[in-house]
Design a protein around this motif. Structure first.
Motif, PDB file in Angstrom:
ATOM      1  N   UNK A   1     -23.595   6.729  29.851  1.00 25.12           N
ATOM      2  CA  UNK A   1     -23.015   8.072  29.721  1.00 25.12           C
ATOM      3  C   UNK A   1     -21.933   8.096  28.645  1.00 25.12           C
ATOM      4  N   UNK A   2     -21.118   7.052  28.577  1.00 26.42           N
ATOM      5  CA  UNK A   2     -20.068   6.992  27.562  1.00 26.42           C
ATOM      6  C   UNK A   2     -20.686   6.939  26.162  1.00 26.42           C
ATOM      7  N   UNK A   3     -21.724   6.152  25.991  1.00 31.03           N
ATOM      8  CA  UNK A   3     -22.418   6.089  24.698  1.00 31.03           C
ATOM      9  C   UNK A   3     -23.039   7.441  24.345  1.00 31.03           C
ATOM     10  N   UNK A   4     -23.638   8.082  25.328  1.00 30.85           N
ATOM     11  CA  UNK A   4     -24.239   9.400  25.095  1.00 30.85           C
ATOM     12  C   UNK A   4     -23.178  10.378  24.601  1.00 30.85           C
ATOM     13  N   UNK A   5     -22.038  10.412  25.273  1.00 30.76           N
ATOM     14  CA  UNK A   5     -20.948  11.309  24.886  1.00 30.76           C
ATOM     15  C   UNK A   5     -20.545  11.057  23.442  1.00 30.76           C
TER      16      UNK A   5
ATOM     17  N   UNK B   1      -3.775  14.538  37.760  1.00 25.32           N
ATOM     18  CA  UNK B   1      -3.747  13.080  37.914  1.00 25.32           C
ATOM     19  C   UNK B   1      -5.168  12.519  38.027  1.00 25.32           C
ATOM     20  N   UNK B   2      -5.935  12.807  36.993  1.00 18.79           N
ATOM     21  CA  UNK B   2      -7.265  12.224  36.923  1.00 18.79           C
ATOM     22  C   UNK B   2      -7.322  11.298  35.720  1.00 18.79           C
ATOM     23  N   UNK B   3      -8.272  10.412  35.722  1.00 21.82           N
ATOM     24  CA  UNK B   3      -8.445   9.469  34.619  1.00 21.82           C
ATOM     25  C   UNK B   3      -9.584   9.961  33.729  1.00 21.82           C
ATOM     26  N   UNK B   4      -9.310   9.996  32.443  1.00 18.01           N
ATOM     27  CA  UNK B   4     -10.324  10.377  31.466  1.00 18.01           C
ATOM     28  C   UNK B   4     -10.828   9.092  30.829  1.00 18.01           C
ATOM     29  N   UNK B   5     -12.098   8.795  31.018  1.00 18.09           N
ATOM     30  CA  UNK B   5     -12.708   7.602  30.434  1.00 18.09           C
ATOM     31  C   UNK B   5     -13.342   7.923  29.084  1.00 18.09           C
ATOM     32  N   UNK B   6     -13.763   9.154  28.907  1.00 19.52           N
ATOM     33  CA  UNK B   6     -14.366   9.564  27.654  1.00 19.52           C
ATOM     34  C   UNK B   6     -14.548  11.065  27.621  1.00 19.52           C
TER      35      UNK B   6
ATOM     36  N   UNK C   1     -17.312  15.411  29.635  1.00 15.76           N
ATOM     37  CA  UNK C   1     -16.206  14.599  30.121  1.00 15.76           C
ATOM     38  C   UNK C   1     -16.754  13.488  31.003  1.00 15.76           C
ATOM     39  N   UNK C   2     -16.203  12.298  30.872  1.00 17.64           N
ATOM     40  CA  UNK C   2     -16.462  11.208  31.805  1.00 17.64           C
ATOM     41  C   UNK C   2     -15.118  10.939  32.455  1.00 17.64           C
ATOM     42  N   UNK C   3     -14.986  11.353  33.708  1.00 12.74           N
ATOM     43  CA  UNK C   3     -13.679  11.374  34.357  1.00 12.74           C
ATOM     44  C   UNK C   3     -13.756  10.871  35.803  1.00 12.74           C
ATOM     45  N   UNK C   4     -12.575  10.561  36.338  1.00 16.74           N
ATOM     46  CA  UNK C   4     -12.469  10.223  37.754  1.00 16.74           C
ATOM     47  C   UNK C   4     -12.265  11.508  38.544  1.00 16.74           C
ATOM     48  N   UNK C   5     -12.267  11.372  39.839  1.00 12.37           N
ATOM     49  CA  UNK C   5     -11.879  12.486  40.684  1.00 12.37           C
ATOM     50  C   UNK C   5     -10.356  12.601  40.647  1.00 12.37           C
ATOM     51  N   UNK C   6      -9.816  13.809  40.689  1.00  8.96           N
ATOM     52  CA  UNK C   6      -8.359  13.970  40.658  1.00  8.96           C
ATOM     53  C   UNK C   6      -7.712  13.365  41.901  1.00  8.96           C
ATOM     54  N   UNK C   7      -6.482  12.899  41.732  1.00  7.83           N
ATOM     55  CA  UNK C   7      -5.753  12.331  42.868  1.00  7.83           C
ATOM     56  C   UNK C   7      -5.172  13.404  43.775  1.00  7.83           C
ATOM     57  N   UNK C   8      -4.882  14.589  43.223  1.00  3.14           N
ATOM     58  CA  UNK C   8      -4.160  15.575  44.028  1.00  3.14           C
ATOM     59  C   UNK C   8      -4.884  16.917  44.174  1.00  3.14           C
ATOM     60  N   UNK C   9      -6.190  16.942  43.963  1.00  5.45           N
ATOM     61  CA  UNK C   9      -6.954  18.166  44.143  1.00  5.45           C
ATOM     62  C   UNK C   9      -8.439  17.803  44.140  1.00  5.45           C
TER      63      UNK C   9
ATOM     64  N   UNK D   1     -22.109   0.505  36.763  1.00  8.28           N
ATOM     65  CA  UNK D   1     -21.500   0.172  35.474  1.00  8.28           C
ATOM     66  C   UNK D   1     -22.463   0.494  34.335  1.00  8.28           C
ATOM     67  N   UNK D   2     -23.740   0.166  34.507  1.00  8.35           N
ATOM     68  CA  UNK D   2     -24.728   0.461  33.468  1.00  8.35           C
ATOM     69  C   UNK D   2     -24.815   1.956  33.179  1.00  8.35           C
ATOM     70  N   UNK D   3     -24.798   2.756  34.222  1.00  4.16           N
ATOM     71  CA  UNK D   3     -24.835   4.199  34.049  1.00  4.16           C
ATOM     72  C   UNK D   3     -23.567   4.695  33.355  1.00  4.16           C
TER      73      UNK D   3
END
Length: 193
Positions: A133-137, A66-71, A81-89, A127-129
């Motif tokens: 990072x998303x553009x770099x990916x 249950x993590x969010x993948x932004x890129x 990967x540009x991701x959130x922290x997982x909700x359950x681990x 937000x700028x970072x």
């Protein structure tokens, strides 16, 4: 096999060859740029089947933890990967789960060992970072000369951002949020009350 050893106490630890002193700032609520490499930076991912396995297992990991993948981008010898922290681990467990699941799925292709030990993790604090990072990916395959434009690289989230394409991995974006709202208008109305 993945850089982990079992001590007599039964606890997992990294071999002495693994660098010490790496600081990670987890449970911060921030997004993370995560990078991990193929063993000895071998270009295993020149085989499109391995890239497909990586993308498919990224989606399974996203759902399981249950993590969010932004890129993301799967390159021939590494993954960003540009991701959130997982909700359950923890983030470490999620990355470990992803690397192990891809390695197991790649066994029939006779690719072992697949991954270098550990991973690089950078907390994205603004937000700028995040945009940087998303553009770099997304530009990484072009910069490396693997394709002419980011749209040409099949193993990336760029198409989602450029065309709102629904790919194998659910990307957390405004388009995804709008689709969820359209599928669940009743739930949205209830939550607004």
């Amino acid at each position: 096999m993945w850089g982990l050893s079992l001590q007599n106490s039964g606890s997992l630890f990294y071999d002495a060859a693994v660098p010490r002193g790496l600081q990670r700032f987890h449970e911060s609520g921030q997004s993370h740029l995560v990078t991990f490499s193929c063993y000895s930076r071998r270009k295993h991912r020149d085989d499109p089947r391995l890239a497909d396995i990586s993308v498919r297992n990224l989606e399974q990991t996203r759902s399981r933890f249950r993590l969010r993948v932004f890129g993301y981008v799967v390159m021939p010898e590494h993954v960003h990967l540009l991701i959130s922290e997982p909700e359950n681990s923890t983030l470490a467990r999620a990355i470990q789960g992803l690397k192990i699941s891809v390695a197991r799925a790649a066994l029939p292709l006779a690719v072992a060992p697949l991954w270098q030990r550990r991973y690089y993790d950078h907390n994205v604090r603004s937000h700028n970072s995040f945009v940087e990072k998303l553009r770099y990916i997304h530009r990484n395959p072009v910069k490396r000369g693997l394709c002419a434009t980011p749209l040409d690289w099949n193993w990336s989230s760029f198409r989602h951002y450029a065309t709102a394409e629904i790919g194998m991995v659910e990307i957390e974006s405004q388009w995804t949020a709008d689709r969820r709202a359209a599928r669940e208008p009743r739930l949205l109305a209830i939550s607004e009350e």
